[in-house]
Write a protein that holds these residues in place. Structure first.
Motif, mmCIF file in Angstrom:
data_model
loop_
_atom_site.group_PDB
_atom_site.id
_atom_site.type_symbol
_atom_site.label_atom_id
_atom_site.label_comp_id
_atom_site.label_asym_id
_atom_site.label_seq_id
_atom_site.Cartn_x
_atom_site.Cartn_y
_atom_site.Cartn_z
ATOM 1 N N GLY A 160 44.329 42.959 31.728
ATOM 2 C CA GLY A 160 43.680 42.164 32.764
ATOM 3 C C GLY A 160 42.370 41.543 32.339
ATOM 4 O O GLY A 160 42.006 40.463 32.805
ATOM 5 N N VAL A 161 41.658 42.206 31.421
ATOM 6 C CA VAL A 161 40.342 41.705 31.029
ATOM 7 C C VAL A 161 40.409 40.768 29.819
ATOM 8 O O VAL A 161 39.465 40.010 29.562
ATOM 9 C CB VAL A 161 39.388 42.887 30.726
ATOM 10 C CG1 VAL A 161 39.637 43.457 29.337
ATOM 11 C CG2 VAL A 161 37.934 42.492 30.892
ATOM 12 N N LEU A 162 41.508 40.779 29.079
ATOM 13 C CA LEU A 162 41.621 39.954 27.879
ATOM 14 C C LEU A 162 41.399 38.455 28.127
ATOM 15 O O LEU A 162 40.682 37.802 27.361
ATOM 16 C CB LEU A 162 42.983 40.177 27.208
ATOM 17 C CG LEU A 162 43.069 41.371 26.251
ATOM 18 C CD1 LEU A 162 44.495 41.512 25.708
ATOM 19 C CD2 LEU A 162 42.074 41.223 25.108
ATOM 20 N N ALA A 166 49.069 42.178 35.902
ATOM 21 C CA ALA A 166 47.698 42.383 35.431
ATOM 22 C C ALA A 166 47.222 41.187 34.619
ATOM 23 O O ALA A 166 46.077 40.739 34.756
ATOM 24 C CB ALA A 166 47.624 43.661 34.591
ATOM 25 N N LEU A 167 48.101 40.636 33.784
ATOM 26 C CA LEU A 167 47.731 39.483 32.963
ATOM 27 C C LEU A 167 47.476 38.251 33.826
ATOM 28 O O LEU A 167 46.490 37.524 33.606
ATOM 29 C CB LEU A 167 48.839 39.185 31.949
ATOM 30 C CG LEU A 167 48.564 38.032 30.975
ATOM 31 C CD1 LEU A 167 47.344 38.344 30.110
ATOM 32 C CD2 LEU A 167 49.790 37.769 30.092
ATOM 33 N N PHE A 187 38.517 47.898 39.820
ATOM 34 C CA PHE A 187 38.760 48.513 38.511
ATOM 35 C C PHE A 187 38.498 47.508 37.389
ATOM 36 O O PHE A 187 37.890 47.849 36.375
ATOM 37 C CB PHE A 187 40.210 49.011 38.414
ATOM 38 C CG PHE A 187 40.603 49.985 39.490
ATOM 39 C CD1 PHE A 187 39.662 50.794 40.103
ATOM 40 C CD2 PHE A 187 41.921 50.094 39.896
ATOM 41 C CE1 PHE A 187 40.015 51.698 41.107
ATOM 42 C CE2 PHE A 187 42.292 50.984 40.878
ATOM 43 C CZ PHE A 187 41.344 51.791 41.496
ATOM 44 N N LEU A 188 38.964 46.285 37.583
ATOM 45 C CA LEU A 188 38.811 45.249 36.563
ATOM 46 C C LEU A 188 37.341 44.869 36.390
ATOM 47 O O LEU A 188 36.928 44.396 35.331
ATOM 48 C CB LEU A 188 39.630 44.021 36.955
ATOM 49 C CG LEU A 188 40.003 43.026 35.848
ATOM 50 C CD1 LEU A 188 40.749 43.730 34.727
ATOM 51 C CD2 LEU A 188 40.857 41.904 36.421
ATOM 52 N N ALA A 189 36.554 45.081 37.433
ATOM 53 C CA ALA A 189 35.127 44.756 37.356
ATOM 54 C C ALA A 189 34.408 45.643 36.354
ATOM 55 O O ALA A 189 33.421 45.218 35.739
ATOM 56 C CB ALA A 189 34.473 44.914 38.730
#
Length: 279
Positions: A91-93, A148-149, A189-191
Motif C-alpha cells: 500500500g505504501v509503495l 492494498a495496491l 494503518f497506512l498512515a
C-alpha cells in the motif's frame, strides 16, 4: 512559539491528521490566526509532532501491529504478521515511488494557498456523495494485495495540497468495496509507514542543513516534547470519534466541513489576510 501556540497547533495536528479534512488547510488557518512566523524551527515542529499521531495509531491498534493472529482465527502468528505487514508495504509503495518522482512538483505547490482551498471545496463536494457512489450495503472487510495496491495509488492523490491523505485512502478503500470502518482503519494503518517515512525524510533534510542546533536552542526541545504528547492524546480521541461517527452516519458532515474551511481560506485571501503554509 509560546506554550499556548504550541498546544493549539498540536491540537490541530492531532484532530485533523486522521480525519478527511486536510491537516494542511487547518495548519494554514491556525498558524496565520496565531501569528506564528514560519521559521525553520516551526517547520520542523509541524513535521516532528506527527510522530505523536503515529504512536496513537499503534497504541489503539496494538493487536494488529504486534499480535494480528489473535484476530485471524486458524492462522499462525508469522503468517498473520506477513498478511498484515506485506499489505502495508504494498500500500505504501506507490507513495514512495511517485513521491520521489514528483518531489519537485509537490514542494513547489506546498505554498499554493488557492490550490489548497480549491481542493478542500472539491473534495468536500465529493464527500457529500461518496456514500451513495461507493459501499452500498457492503459488508466486506477483507483486504487483498490488489486492493492494498489500488488504495496505495489513490493515496498518491493526496500529494496535491488540500486533498487529505485520510480522505484519499478511505475513498480508495470504499471504491474497493470495503466497509467504511475497514477502509478508515486501513487508512490509519497506512498512515504509520507513510507519515513515519515523511517525518524521517524531513528530519534528515533539517539535520543535513545544520538544523540540529535548532533542537538545543531555548525551550525548543521542551516545545517538541509537549507538542508530540498533545498530538498523541488528541489523535487518540479523534480516531475513536471518527470510527464511531463514520460507521453510523457516513461522510457528509465532513464534506460540508471541508467546503466551509475552503471558503474561509478563499475569503481570507480575498480580504488580504496573509495566509502562509507551515511547510
Amino acid at each position: 512559539m509560546d506554550l499556548l501556540q504550541t498546544i493549539i497547533i498540536a491540537v490541530v495536528e492531532g484532530l485533523t491528521e486522521f480525519l478527511p479534512v486536510s491537516s494542511t488547510g487547518h495548519m494554514i488557518i491556525a498558524q496565520s490566526l496565531l501569528g506564528v512566523e514560519s521559521t525553520d524551527f516551526v517547520k520542523a515542529f509541524t513535521v516532528i509532532i506527527q510522530f505523536g499521531a503515529i504512536v496513537s495509531v499503534i497504541c489503539l491498534y496494538w493487536k494488529k501491529f504486534f499480535y494480528p493472529s489473535s484476530e485471524q482465527k486458524g492462522v499462525s502468528y508469522w503468517k498473520a504478521m506477513y498478511n498484515f505487514y506485506a499489505r502495508l508495504v504494498v500500500g505504501v509503495l506507490p507513495a514512495v515511488v511517485l513521491g520521489l518522482a514528483f518531489n519537485d512538483f509537490i514542494e513547489s505547490n506546498l505554498g499554493n494557498v488557492l490550490l489548497v482551498a480549491v481542493m478542500l471545496i472539491l473534495g468536500g463536494v465529493f464527500m457529500l456523495f461518496c456514500d451513495r457512489i461507493f459501499n452500498k450495503g457492503s459488508e466486506n472487510t477483507k483486504l487483498t494485495f490488489k486492493r492494498a495496491l489500488i488504495i496505495g495509488f489513490v493515496q498518491c492523490i493526496s500529494m496535491i495540497p488540500g486533498v487529505s491523505r485520510s480522505m484519499a485512502t478511505i475513498v480508495g478503500g470504499m471504491s474497493q468495496k470495503l466497509t467504511r470502518k475497514a477502509a478508515a482503519e486501513f487508512s490509519f494503518f497506512l498512515a504509520v509507514p507513510t507519515m513515519f517515512g515523511a517525518t524521517c525524510l524531513e528530519t534528515y533534510k533539517m539535520l543535513s542543513h545544520g538544523g540540529g542546533s535548532l533542537l538545543t536552542q531555548g525551550n525548543n526541545l521542551q516545545t517538541l516534547i509537549i507538542g508530540s504528547v498533545v498530538a498523541f492524546i488528541v489523535a487518540i480521541a479523534a480516531i475513536k470519534f471518527f470510527i464511531s461517527y463514520v460507521t453510523k452516519y457516513g461522510f457528509a458532515a465532513f464534506g460540508w466541513y471541508r467546503i466551509i474551511v475552503g471558503l474561509v481560506i478563499v475569503i481570507c485571501a480575498l480580504c488580504g489576510v496573509d495566509l502562509k503554509m507551515v511547510d
